[in-house]
Design a protein around this motif. Structure first.
Motif, mmCIF file in Angstrom:
data_model
loop_
_atom_site.group_PDB
_atom_site.id
_atom_site.type_symbol
_atom_site.label_atom_id
_atom_site.label_comp_id
_atom_site.label_asym_id
_atom_site.label_seq_id
_atom_site.Cartn_x
_atom_site.Cartn_y
_atom_site.Cartn_z
ATOM 1 N N ILE A 1 21.501 -16.316 -24.030
ATOM 2 C CA ILE A 1 20.805 -15.497 -25.136
ATOM 3 C C ILE A 1 21.709 -14.541 -25.744
ATOM 4 O O ILE A 1 21.696 -14.390 -26.744
ATOM 5 C CB ILE A 1 19.859 -14.791 -24.024
ATOM 6 C CG1 ILE A 1 18.627 -15.566 -23.470
ATOM 7 C CG2 ILE A 1 18.866 -13.892 -24.941
ATOM 8 C CD1 ILE A 1 17.838 -16.208 -24.266
ATOM 9 N N LYS A 2 22.781 -13.949 -25.084
ATOM 10 C CA LYS A 2 23.849 -13.332 -25.580
ATOM 11 C C LYS A 2 24.614 -14.053 -26.891
ATOM 12 O O LYS A 2 24.758 -13.461 -27.827
ATOM 13 C CB LYS A 2 24.864 -12.670 -24.474
ATOM 14 C CG LYS A 2 25.744 -11.615 -25.204
ATOM 15 C CD LYS A 2 26.613 -11.188 -24.302
ATOM 16 C CE LYS A 2 27.590 -10.228 -24.674
ATOM 17 N NZ LYS A 2 28.543 -9.790 -23.657
ATOM 18 N N SER A 3 24.841 -15.023 -26.596
ATOM 19 C CA SER A 3 25.458 -16.051 -27.467
ATOM 20 C C SER A 3 24.632 -16.179 -28.802
ATOM 21 O O SER A 3 25.301 -16.721 -29.862
ATOM 22 C CB SER A 3 26.005 -17.271 -26.979
ATOM 23 O OG SER A 3 24.964 -18.108 -26.552
ATOM 24 N N LEU A 4 23.173 -16.090 -28.502
ATOM 25 C CA LEU A 4 22.235 -16.560 -29.570
ATOM 26 C C LEU A 4 21.848 -15.548 -30.419
ATOM 27 O O LEU A 4 21.036 -15.554 -31.460
ATOM 28 C CB LEU A 4 21.153 -17.330 -28.978
ATOM 29 C CG LEU A 4 21.385 -18.521 -28.446
ATOM 30 C CD1 LEU A 4 20.268 -19.336 -27.851
ATOM 31 C CD2 LEU A 4 22.159 -19.715 -29.343
ATOM 32 N N LYS A 5 21.922 -14.264 -29.832
ATOM 33 C CA LYS A 5 21.058 -12.929 -30.363
ATOM 34 C C LYS A 5 21.321 -12.816 -31.777
ATOM 35 O O LYS A 5 20.524 -12.089 -32.534
ATOM 36 C CB LYS A 5 21.497 -11.907 -29.602
ATOM 37 C CG LYS A 5 22.789 -11.276 -29.730
ATOM 38 C CD LYS A 5 23.151 -9.929 -28.881
ATOM 39 C CE LYS A 5 24.527 -9.640 -29.184
ATOM 40 N NZ LYS A 5 24.692 -8.351 -28.422
ATOM 41 N N ASP A 6 22.491 -13.187 -32.387
ATOM 42 C CA ASP A 6 22.876 -12.692 -33.800
ATOM 43 C C ASP A 6 22.551 -13.851 -34.681
ATOM 44 O O ASP A 6 23.062 -13.779 -36.017
ATOM 45 C CB ASP A 6 24.190 -12.217 -33.824
ATOM 46 C CG ASP A 6 24.428 -10.931 -33.382
ATOM 47 O OD1 ASP A 6 23.440 -10.009 -33.304
ATOM 48 O OD2 ASP A 6 25.670 -10.892 -32.683
ATOM 49 N N LYS A 7 22.244 -15.111 -34.285
ATOM 50 C CA LYS A 7 21.810 -16.254 -34.851
ATOM 51 C C LYS A 7 20.611 -16.194 -35.900
ATOM 52 O O LYS A 7 19.669 -15.550 -35.373
ATOM 53 C CB LYS A 7 21.688 -17.572 -34.201
ATOM 54 C CG LYS A 7 23.094 -17.768 -33.253
ATOM 55 C CD LYS A 7 24.506 -17.686 -33.937
ATOM 56 C CE LYS A 7 25.328 -18.391 -33.061
ATOM 57 N NZ LYS A 7 26.940 -18.041 -33.781
#
Length: 209
Positions: free
Chosen positions: A10-16
């Motif tokens: 989730i952290k890796s996707l939050k700004d996508k």
């Protein structure tokens, strides 16, 4: 597995801007469950605004309306009405639970933050034509008549997309000019978004077939 196990993802996707959640096989329960968990967290924690699925715009529109307004039937019943979708693929417990969750979530946030449920496929050539004509009849009968004349190009195929596709081997021009003219006119007149989107589906479906 716990919910915390998803934290790094989730952290890796939050700004996508777009997150694409696939599956190794259609209809496998665990993939539906995991996609739902990821979707909920991206919506709640990072403001993602809609879910787009491998389904037709008109059919997904029924689900979207239910999740947005909270009116009508439960999600499972709405999903079962979508006759073009394989019932095992979408009208299942996991998807119904996700849509029910979306309905509850949407009732707790301002209108502009409500989450949508949309279809990306372009198979609904004839269904989208029906929606365009039905909505135009309500807002502009004159425009509806013009669109009906243009879409009459498809009448001889008796709602059979495959028949239309086969005809293109002999007549490759098909009904392209008619659907493009209709779409252009609707865009210029700024009709409601759902009618506009279905007109886009008709144009893209014609191109696809």
């Amino acid at each position: 597995r716990t919910e915390d196990d998803l934290d790094p993802l989730i952290k890796s996707l939050k700004d996508k801007r777009v997150v694409m959640l696939g599956e190794a096989s259609h209809g496998t329960e665990e993939f539906y469950q995991l996609r739902s968990e990821i979707s909920k967290r991206l919506i709640q924690e990072h403001g993602f605004k809609f879910i787009a699925v491998e389904g037709d715009w008109p059919d997904a529109g029924l689900v979207n309306k239910d999740s947005q307004t909270g009116e009508g039937m439960r999600a499972k019943n709405v999903l079962m009405r979508n006759h073009r979708w394989p019932t095992w693929m979408w009208a299942n417990v996991e998807t119904a639970r996700l849509v029910d969750w979306m309905r509850t979530h949407n009732q707790t946030v301002p209108v502009e933050r409500r989450v949508g449920f949309h279809g990306l496929d372009v198979y609904s050539l004839f269904e989208s034509i029906e929606v365009v004509l039905e909505q135009l009849e309500r807002i502009n009968p004159f425009l509806a008549r013009r669109a009906r004349v243009r879409y009459a190009c498809f009448d001889r195929f008796n709602r059979d997309e495959k028949s239309y596709a086969r005809s293109l081997t002999q007549f490759p021009e098909g009904c392209r000019a008619e659907v493009i003219d209709s779409l252009r006119e609707l865009l210029e007149l700024k009709v409601p978004f759902n009618a506009e989107q279905n007109a886009r589906v008709v144009a893209n479906a014609e191109s696809y077939y």
